[in-house]
Design a protein around this motif. Structure first.
Motif, PDB file in Angstrom:
ATOM      1  N   THR A   1       2.120   4.523   8.596  1.00 17.05           N
ATOM      2  CA  THR A   1       1.478   3.403   9.295  1.00 17.05           C
ATOM      3  C   THR A   1       1.868   3.433  10.762  1.00 17.05           C
ATOM      4  N   LEU A   2       0.891   3.179  11.607  1.00 14.47           N
ATOM      5  CA  LEU A   2       1.166   3.084  13.047  1.00 14.47           C
ATOM      6  C   LEU A   2       0.958   1.633  13.482  1.00 14.47           C
ATOM      7  N   ILE A   3       1.975   1.061  14.102  1.00  9.19           N
ATOM      8  CA  ILE A   3       1.847  -0.307  14.624  1.00  9.19           C
ATOM      9  C   ILE A   3       1.959  -0.233  16.139  1.00  9.19           C
ATOM     10  N   VAL A   4       0.931  -0.686  16.821  1.00  4.00           N
ATOM     11  CA  VAL A   4       0.961  -0.685  18.294  1.00  4.00           C
ATOM     12  C   VAL A   4       1.037  -2.134  18.736  1.00  4.00           C
TER      13      VAL A   4
ATOM     14  N   LYS B   1      -0.942  12.229  10.739  1.00  2.00           N
ATOM     15  CA  LYS B   1      -2.033  11.588  10.015  1.00  2.00           C
ATOM     16  C   LYS B   1      -1.574  10.183   9.593  1.00  2.00           C
ATOM     17  N   PHE B   2      -2.086   9.205  10.305  1.00  2.00           N
ATOM     18  CA  PHE B   2      -1.756   7.830   9.929  1.00  2.00           C
ATOM     19  C   PHE B   2      -2.845   7.287   9.008  1.00  2.00           C
ATOM     20  N   ASP B   3      -2.412   6.547   7.998  1.00  2.00           N
ATOM     21  CA  ASP B   3      -3.385   5.996   7.049  1.00  2.00           C
ATOM     22  C   ASP B   3      -3.731   4.553   7.382  1.00  2.00           C
ATOM     23  N   LEU B   4      -2.894   3.935   8.173  1.00  2.00           N
ATOM     24  CA  LEU B   4      -3.138   2.527   8.513  1.00  2.00           C
ATOM     25  C   LEU B   4      -2.719   2.303   9.962  1.00  2.00           C
ATOM     26  N   LEU B   5      -3.590   1.650  10.711  1.00  2.00           N
ATOM     27  CA  LEU B   5      -3.305   1.381  12.129  1.00  2.00           C
ATOM     28  C   LEU B   5      -3.358  -0.129  12.357  1.00  2.00           C
ATOM     29  N   ILE B   6      -2.296  -0.677  12.922  1.00  2.00           N
ATOM     30  CA  ILE B   6      -2.270  -2.116  13.198  1.00  2.00           C
ATOM     31  C   ILE B   6      -2.088  -2.314  14.698  1.00  2.00           C
ATOM     32  N   CYS B   7      -2.988  -3.061  15.307  1.00  2.00           N
ATOM     33  CA  CYS B   7      -2.880  -3.330  16.740  1.00  2.00           C
ATOM     34  C   CYS B   7      -2.539  -4.797  16.927  1.00  2.00           C
ATOM     35  N   ASP B   8      -1.289  -5.046  17.288  1.00  2.00           N
ATOM     36  CA  ASP B   8      -0.836  -6.427  17.456  1.00  2.00           C
ATOM     37  C   ASP B   8      -1.289  -6.933  18.826  1.00  2.00           C
TER      38      ASP B   8
ATOM     39  N   LEU C   1       0.817  -1.215   0.000  1.00  2.00           N
ATOM     40  CA  LEU C   1       0.000   0.000   0.000  1.00  2.00           C
ATOM     41  C   LEU C   1       0.850   1.263   0.000  1.00  2.00           C
ATOM     42  N   GLN C   2       2.081   1.116   0.477  1.00  2.00           N
ATOM     43  CA  GLN C   2       2.941   2.270   0.517  1.00  2.00           C
ATOM     44  C   GLN C   2       3.499   2.609  -0.871  1.00  2.00           C
ATOM     45  N   CYS C   3       3.517   1.632  -1.744  1.00  2.00           N
ATOM     46  CA  CYS C   3       4.092   1.858  -3.076  1.00  2.00           C
ATOM     47  C   CYS C   3       3.048   1.832  -4.175  1.00  2.00           C
ATOM     48  N   GLN C   4       1.899   1.268  -3.888  1.00  2.00           N
ATOM     49  CA  GLN C   4       0.951   1.071  -4.975  1.00  2.00           C
ATOM     50  C   GLN C   4      -0.464   1.407  -4.551  1.00  2.00           C
ATOM     51  N   GLY C   5      -1.305   1.497  -5.567  1.00  2.00           N
ATOM     52  CA  GLY C   5      -2.734   1.700  -5.345  1.00  2.00           C
ATOM     53  C   GLY C   5      -3.437   1.437  -6.660  1.00  2.00           C
ATOM     54  N   PRO C   6      -4.698   1.144  -6.608  1.00  2.00           N
ATOM     55  CA  PRO C   6      -5.392   0.763  -7.845  1.00  2.00           C
ATOM     56  C   PRO C   6      -5.714   1.954  -8.759  1.00  2.00           C
ATOM     57  N   TYR C   7      -5.635   3.163  -8.222  1.00  2.00           N
ATOM     58  CA  TYR C   7      -6.028   4.309  -9.039  1.00  2.00           C
ATOM     59  C   TYR C   7      -4.797   5.083  -9.499  1.00  2.00           C
TER      60      TYR C   7
ATOM     61  N   SER D   1       8.271   6.057   7.519  1.00  2.00           N
ATOM     62  CA  SER D   1       6.863   5.856   7.143  1.00  2.00           C
ATOM     63  C   SER D   1       6.137   4.937   8.116  1.00  2.00           C
ATOM     64  N   VAL D   2       6.877   4.223   8.947  1.00  2.00           N
ATOM     65  CA  VAL D   2       6.216   3.311   9.884  1.00  2.00           C
ATOM     66  C   VAL D   2       6.661   3.628  11.310  1.00  2.00           C
ATOM     67  N   LEU D   3       5.691   3.798  12.189  1.00  2.00           N
ATOM     68  CA  LEU D   3       5.997   4.032  13.607  1.00  2.00           C
ATOM     69  C   LEU D   3       5.566   2.804  14.400  1.00  2.00           C
ATOM     70  N   ILE D   4       6.505   2.219  15.132  1.00  2.00           N
ATOM     71  CA  ILE D   4       6.163   1.059  15.973  1.00  2.00           C
ATOM     72  C   ILE D   4       6.282   1.486  17.430  1.00  2.00           C
ATOM     73  N   ILE D   5       5.234   1.253  18.165  1.00  2.00           N
ATOM     74  CA  ILE D   5       5.201   1.768  19.544  1.00  2.00           C
ATOM     75  C   ILE D   5       4.492   0.758  20.446  1.00  2.00           C
ATOM     76  N   SER D   6       4.874   0.719  21.716  1.00  2.00           N
ATOM     77  CA  SER D   6       4.194  -0.188  22.645  1.00  2.00           C
ATOM     78  C   SER D   6       2.888   0.466  23.109  1.00  2.00           C
ATOM     79  N   TYR D   7       1.984  -0.356  23.616  1.00  2.00           N
ATOM     80  CA  TYR D   7       0.705   0.179  24.102  1.00  2.00           C
ATOM     81  C   TYR D   7       0.938   1.195  25.227  1.00  2.00           C
ATOM     82  N   GLU D   8       1.926   0.913  26.056  1.00  2.00           N
ATOM     83  CA  GLU D   8       2.191   1.808  27.182  1.00  2.00           C
ATOM     84  C   GLU D   8       2.689   3.169  26.685  1.00  2.00           C
TER      85      GLU D   8
END
Ligand SMILES: Nc1ncnc2c1ncn2[C@@H]1O[C@H](COP(=O)(O)OP(=O)(O)OP(=O)(O)O)[C@@H](O)[C@H]1O
Ligand SMILES: [Mg+2]
Length: 862
Positions: free
Chosen positions: A311-314, A377-384, A296-302, A357-364
């Motif tokens: 992207t934010l990864i928690v 402005k994050f476009d994608l949020l991932i909660c591990d 998604l960071q390199c491509q898109g359908p349009y 482009s990607v921020l990885i952070i702990s819940y705390e």
């Protein structure tokens, strides 16, 4: 006809009401029926924008007959019709025919269903029976339009309530396109401006060749999607997963990436961009997400334009660096710039730099830096390990909900369906509002489903509950994906699981008896003590099972406390010190004092001897117990490393990497299951010993899954140690019995604090079975005499998870907690059995009263 419960509604006539406008009081006079009105196609087929707005609004649903004697009166909601609905008594006066099988609905900006049997609307029943689609009528001063008929199926499944009833938003986008628009796309991708033309020529080509062999190409957006998301009419371009990644992906991972892509692109559920990837542990959820982010960071359908910039990864603290490592493992260090937050690297650095482009952070850390994070402005949020978001009131969940990002993914290896409340929270987090409001959800799904599961449920209640459950599964199944361990079994070495029942030591038995005879336990059994008193008793028994010195330490600590005299624990510990030898010194504890420790010590010795190149992961729920295990390591000269709640987050991955490295000299990894039970890869170890047991089977399963994962080279041996005849066996039985599964399996944080016990259950918990080799086996109703019962093939037994969503959910699930009947199929034999073929068990048998063993992926050489 009675109005109670869901079942009677099957005989009722339900209409979904569309409040078109308020009528002047004068309009309420006279014949309330008006001629059926012509409804323009534009009204019944709203524009996409209207449709989206409708989906997003918090639509109130009112199922008139659903609430026992208690009609919902939505007087405070200006969007809601306020009907003067009858009470149950009043309704009884109406003569209802039995032939009302059809349901009618009226639809509009606010929707509500009305059971026509209980009119209270000023109309005669006969008049209502004649209502037709498109007709308008006056109710409570409002002009109402009848939009259609609800089929019994749609009512029973609850489908008619979704998104306000009429036009379900849970449509595949192609369905939605058909349903919502006649032909709104004539001009789609006609290039309207010079600029667009230029753009299209520049980036029209897919980034990777979609026709290359083995290429993994994402679904092309359909016209409805283009209408919504391709406002600039860029040409549609294939999105193709980087072949560099595809080369490594397992089949289930390719499927998972496609699933995630379709979800976050809003292609699966109209206008919703959330997903839950609930694959069992070790299936590579991380790699699937990394592939998605990179794509998604390199491509898109349009026009090929990227979909995601940031992207934010928690993730739990112990996994922050694991994520970074996985990015590097699959994409190298150049392709994508990752920023991990720790003590020395603050979020500000990320916000100031366009580099990452990607921020990885702990819940705390997320909680601490929420204000800064909200500015990005994050476009994608991932909660591990996102099952922790199951409660919407906890701070972490509220913090995450407050982020504006709409593409949200929850990752979890733990099943999520068993608690319907928690299920709602997770669903509502990824796709806000998709199940309506919590109160609507409770009425439409939770109540009928729970009622239908009760033994007293009538046939109709059961049927309704099952249909609602099926509909809920079907609806949420569009954006939840769960695959089981079986899909990677073929890539993994054999796994030998053992449940080892260790005979308690003499001191343990004496102390155990004394504790059971204490005033505190006796009062508990008479129901005389406060609710929490039994927890103190349980805690003491568990400590004793691990090692008497732990109990000794606790008593000493409590005695020195100024509140000791009034403390409840006094009643429990009274006279206990006299059972310990007079010169007892907890620091000088011996292995013989604890049955499990004796077995552990021998087990470590035999592993060292027979498999000198292999390593052991040793897991406990308690830091104090880990201290004892650490001391054992020291005494025997075993090199060890340790990860518990005290280990700084920044050091955790280093410790894990060190252990996994083939150059590491560490023999043992001491792991606190609370701190590191989830997500960690400890494939450096091929033997895992669970020293104690948790109430929640999911905690243990999570911990056990740390070593049997992709990358593991050796056959894996798992040993679960239990003290024979004691509370540990009871907890194990609870784990594998239905009772244990019904609620607790979802929640990793659940402990005995959350479990209610009846006096009967407490009596069972507080009994010591001194003469049994294995109480668990005694309960199995097994015909064998305990003599090397080899069990039947496990495959014969269908695996069924006790899940509140009903039988359709019950797929094979290798990592689900065992059931009693499955355990019966395991090989089992007493410790003194003559022909023990397993050399590890052979060496520890002296202190073991019973074994259960199961082998997965068996090959000849183990
Ligand atoms: N296709 C693959 N080929 C080889 N190794 C893989 C593949 N996919 C994943 N792995 C490895 O498998 C291990 C487990 O993956 P991962 O940590 O993503 O599992 P998970 O699904 O997140 O499990 P958990 O629920 O326990 O967190 C990792 O070491 C990962 O690098
Ligand atoms: Mg993981």
């Amino acid at each position: 006809m009675e109005l109670e419960g869901g079942k009677q509604k099957q005989q009722g006539r339900l209409i979904l009401l569309n409040m078109r406008r308020s009528a002047a009081p004068s309009q309420l006079q006279g014949n309330p029926f008006k001629k059926p009105k012509f409804i323009s196609p534009a009204r019944s087929h709203p524009s996409p924008n209207e449709e989206v707005a409708k989906l997003n609004s918090d639509i109130k649903l009112f199922e008139v007959a659903a609430n026992k004697n208690n009609f919902l009166q939505p007087q405070n909601d200006p969007r809601t019709c306020n009907f003067n609905l009858p009470t149950k008594e009043c309704a009884k006066g109406i003569n209802h025919g039995d032939n009302y099988r059809e349901k009618y609905y009226l639809e509009a900006s606010t929707k509500t269903t009305l059971d026509l049997h209980h009119t209270g609307t000023g109309y005669k029943l006969k008049e209502l029976e004649k209502i037709e689609e498109g007709q308008t009528m006056m109710i409570g001063g409002k002009e109402i339009e009848v939009m259609g008929i609800i089929s019994p199926d749609d009512f029973n499944s609850g489908r008619c309530f979704q998104f306000g009833g009429g036009c379900s938003a849970i449509l595949s986008s192609s369905q939605a396109a058909k349903k919502c628009f006649s032909n709104p796309f004539k001009s789609v991708c006609k290039l309207s401006s010079k600029e667009n033309k230029q753009n299209s020529f520049q980036s029209c080509k897919p980034r990777h060749d979609p026709y290359a062999p083995n290429s993994l190409v994402m679904l092309r957006p359909d016209k409805n999607h283009q209408w919504l998301f391709n406002k600039n009419c860029f040409p549609v371009v294939d999105v193709v997963i980087d072949p560099h990644l595809v080369y490594y992906l397992r089949p289930h991972q390719k499927e998972g990436i496609t699933f995630l892509y379709e979800c976050v692109m809003g292609m699966r559920v109209n206008g919703r961009c959330g997903a839950i990837l609930a694959d069992e542990m070790g299936l590579g959820k991380t790699l699937q997400c990394i592939s998605l982010i990179w794509t998604l960071q390199c491509q898109g359908p349009y026009g090929g334009k990227p979909i995601v910039k940031k992207t934010l990864i928690v993730t739990p603290g112990s996994l922050v660096n694991n994520w970074k490592k996985e990015f590097q493992k699959w994409l190298g260090i150049e392709r994508i710039k990752i920023f991990t937050v720790d003590q020395d690297h603050k979020v500000e650095e990320f916000t100031k730099s366009p580099f990452y482009s990607v921020l990885i952070i702990s819940y705390e850390m997320l909680l601490r830096s929420l204000d800064q994070i909200k500015n990005v402005k994050f476009d994608l949020l991932i909660c591990d390990e996102g099952h922790r978001l199951k409660n919407s009131t906890i701070k972490t969940t509220t913090a995450l909900i407050s982020l504006s990002c709409e593409k949200r993914i929850i990752l979890t290896g733990t099943p999520v369906q068993n608690d319907l409340q928690e299920f709602f929270t997770l669903i509502d987090f990824v796709n806000p509002g998709i199940l309506g409001s919590l109160s609507a959800y409770r009425k439409i799904y939770e109540e009928p489903i729970i009622i239908s599961r009760q033994p007293s449920a009538s046939e109709e209640e059961r049927e309704l509950g099952e249909q609602r459950a099926a509909e809920l599964t079907c609806l949420t199944g569009l954006f939840i994906l769960r695959r089981t361990q079986e899909v990677i079994n073929q890539y993994l070495p054999p796994k030998i699981e053992n449940v080892v029942f260790c005979r308690p030591g003499a001191l343990q038995i004496a102390l155990y008896r004394k504790l059971l005879n204490s005033q505190a336990v006796r009062f508990c059994l008479q129901g005389l003590l406060e609710n929490t008193s039994h927890l103190i008793c349980i805690g003491a028994l568990k400590k004793l099972c691990n090692h008497p010195c732990l109990l000794f330490g606790s008593i000493k600590e409590k005695e020195s406390n100024s509140t000791w005299d009034e403390s409840e624990e006094r009643n429990l510990y009274e006279g206990l010190m006299n059972v310990f030898p007079a010169d007892y010194n907890p620091i000088m504890f011996t292995e013989e004092e604890s049955g499990k420790l004796q077995v552990l010590s021998k087990l470590l010795a035999v592993i060292r001897e027979l498999r000198p190149a292999e390593k052991v992961v040793l897991v406990s729920n308690y830091t104090r117990t880990l201290d004892i295990l650490q001391e054992v390591c020291k005494r025997h000269g075993y090199a060890y490393t340790r990860l518990d709640g005290q280990t700084p987050i920044s050091q955790r991955q280093q410790i894990v990497d060190g252990f996994n490295s083939k150059y590491s000299s560490d023999f043992i990894f001491l792991l606190s299951s609370k701190a590191g039970g989830v997500g960690l890869n400890l494939i450096g170890g091929s033997h895992l010993i669970l020293y104690d047991i948790d109430w929640n089977p999911a905690t243990d399963i999570q911990a056990m899954s740390r070593v049997w994962r992709d990358g593991q080279k050796h056959p894996v041996h798992i040993y679960r140690l239990l003290t024979t005849g004691t509370i540990e066996e009871k907890i194990y039985q609870r784990q594998i019995s239905k009772q244990g599964l019904s609620g607790a399996v979802v929640d990793l944080s659940k402990t005995s604090d959350h479990i209610q016990f009846s006096v009967e259950e407490l009596k069972n918990l507080f009994t010591l079975h001194e003469s049994s080799h294995c109480v668990t086996h005694d309960l199995l109703d097994c015909e064998c005499t305990g003599e090397n019962h080899t069990g039947d093939s496990l495959e014969k037994l269908p695996v069924s998870r006790n899940c509140q969503l009903g039988p359709h959910q019950q797929k094979s699930d290798s990592l689900k907690p065992l059931s009693m009947s499955q355990l019966k199929q395991w090989r089992h034999f007493p410790g003194d059995h003559l022909n023990l073929t397993d050399p590890f068990l052979e060496r520890i048998r002296e202190n073991v009263s019973f074994f259960f063993q199961n082998i997965t992926n068996q090959t000849t050489a183990i």
